[in-house]
Design an enzyme around this catalytic site. Structure first.
Site, PDB file in Angstrom:
ATOM      1  N   HIS A 181      22.467  53.752  60.452  1.00  0.00           N
ATOM      2  CA  HIS A 181      22.874  52.404  60.033  1.00  0.00           C
ATOM      3  C   HIS A 181      22.021  51.375  60.754  1.00  0.00           C
ATOM      4  O   HIS A 181      21.521  51.629  61.859  1.00  0.00           O
ATOM      5  CB  HIS A 181      24.359  52.152  60.282  1.00  0.00           C
ATOM      6  CG  HIS A 181      24.808  52.477  61.674  1.00  0.00           C
ATOM      7  ND1 HIS A 181      25.092  53.752  62.087  1.00  0.00           N
ATOM      8  CD2 HIS A 181      25.019  51.688  62.752  1.00  0.00           C
ATOM      9  CE1 HIS A 181      25.460  53.745  63.352  1.00  0.00           C
ATOM     10  NE2 HIS A 181      25.412  52.498  63.789  1.00  0.00           N
ATOM     11  N   HIS A 222      22.172  47.532  62.200  1.00  0.00           N
ATOM     12  CA  HIS A 222      23.003  46.378  62.530  1.00  0.00           C
ATOM     13  C   HIS A 222      22.254  45.095  62.172  1.00  0.00           C
ATOM     14  O   HIS A 222      21.078  44.936  62.515  1.00  0.00           O
ATOM     15  CB  HIS A 222      23.283  46.307  64.031  1.00  0.00           C
ATOM     16  CG  HIS A 222      24.112  47.420  64.569  1.00  0.00           C
ATOM     17  ND1 HIS A 222      25.457  47.290  64.813  1.00  0.00           N
ATOM     18  CD2 HIS A 222      23.790  48.687  64.929  1.00  0.00           C
ATOM     19  CE1 HIS A 222      25.929  48.424  65.310  1.00  0.00           C
ATOM     20  NE2 HIS A 222      24.935  49.286  65.399  1.00  0.00           N
TER      21      HIS A 222
HETATM   22  P1  5GP Z   1      26.502  52.275  66.720  1.00  0.00           P
HETATM   23  O1  5GP Z   1      27.057  52.087  68.106  1.00  0.00           O
HETATM   24  O2  5GP Z   1      26.701  53.691  66.235  1.00  0.00           O
HETATM   25  O3  5GP Z   1      25.103  51.786  66.568  1.00  0.00           O
HETATM   26  O4  5GP Z   1      27.355  51.304  65.815  1.00  0.00           O
HETATM   27  C1  5GP Z   1      28.544  51.654  65.212  1.00  0.00           C
HETATM   28  C2  5GP Z   1      29.197  50.354  64.757  1.00  0.00           C
HETATM   29  O5  5GP Z   1      30.130  50.672  63.751  1.00  0.00           O
HETATM   30  C3  5GP Z   1      29.944  49.621  65.858  1.00  0.00           C
HETATM   31  O6  5GP Z   1      29.431  48.297  65.962  1.00  0.00           O
HETATM   32  C4  5GP Z   1      31.401  49.642  65.400  1.00  0.00           C
HETATM   33  O7  5GP Z   1      32.074  48.442  65.680  1.00  0.00           O
HETATM   34  C5  5GP Z   1      31.269  49.885  63.913  1.00  0.00           C
HETATM   35  N1  5GP Z   1      32.345  50.662  63.317  1.00  0.00           N
HETATM   36  C6  5GP Z   1      32.819  51.864  63.743  1.00  0.00           C
HETATM   37  N2  5GP Z   1      33.762  52.323  62.918  1.00  0.00           N
HETATM   38  C7  5GP Z   1      33.890  51.400  61.930  1.00  0.00           C
HETATM   39  C8  5GP Z   1      34.732  51.318  60.780  1.00  0.00           C
HETATM   40  O8  5GP Z   1      35.558  52.182  60.484  1.00  0.00           O
HETATM   41  N3  5GP Z   1      34.581  50.216  59.994  1.00  0.00           N
HETATM   42  C9  5GP Z   1      33.672  49.227  60.277  1.00  0.00           C
HETATM   43  N4  5GP Z   1      33.615  48.183  59.435  1.00  0.00           N
HETATM   44  N5  5GP Z   1      32.867  49.276  61.365  1.00  0.00           N
HETATM   45  C10 5GP Z   1      32.979  50.341  62.183  1.00  0.00           C
END
Ligand code: 5GP
Ligand code: ZN
Length: 136
Positions: free
Chosen positions: A101, A103
């Site tokens: 993903h 951001h």
């Molecule tokens: P990572 O740390 O893997 O780069 O980012 C994961 C992101 O996904 C985090 O910013 C977290 O807040 C978001 N996130 C995790 N689970 C969910 C979810 O079920 N729904 C949404 N909308 N965001 C999520």
């Protein structure tokens, strides 16, 4: 390909509802539910790839184009002053959901958010050593 155990696969493919700001055949862009700033969004491919190392080049290219479109939309609609693109790979880099993903984090003057790193101060020899290691 979807992964049955992956929450982002379910969200991207509409099996779990999400606050979708953009969708096409290959991607869904949703609001992050733990946003760093107002409008923090995530670009999710509908197919499952764990990270940058797994995602095919053509999907990665389309993902950044999608991120660019979503960034322009968020910046305009939310009157952001700037914007960060962040993409984490691996737990050591802060990745918590192993589905690729991107951001998109709108930034506002004095938003008080911290997105960054502590700069190092290597010597010229140390930098040259790193370059040698990379270039073999
Ligand atoms: P990572 O740390 O893997 O780069 O980012 C994961 C992101 O996904 C985090 O910013 C977290 O807040 C978001 N996130 C995790 N689970 C969910 C979810 O079920 N729904 C949404 N909308 N965001 C999520
Ligand atoms: Zn997935």
């Amino acid at each position: 390909m979807k992964n049955d155990n992956c929450i982002f696969c379910k969200i991207a493919n509409g099996e779990i509802p999400s606050r979708t700001v953009y969708e096409d055949d290959s991607f869904r862009v949703i609001l992050d539910n733990g946003p760093a700033t107002k409008g923090h969004a995530l670009v999710l491919p509908k197919d499952h790839y764990a990270d940058l190392f797994e995602i095919p080049e053509d999907v990665a290219a389309a993902a950044i184009v999608t991120a660019k479109k979503a960034a322009a939309l968020l910046k305009e609609k939310l009157h952001a002053d700037g914007l960060n693109i962040v993409q984490n790979n691996g737990e050591a880099a802060g990745q918590t959901v192993p589905h690729f993903h991107i951001h998109i984090i709108p930034r506002y003057v004095d938003d008080g958010q911290l997105i960054g790193w502590k700069p190092g101060s290597p010597s010229a020899e140390e930098l040259d050593g790193v370059l040698d290691e990379i270039r073999g």
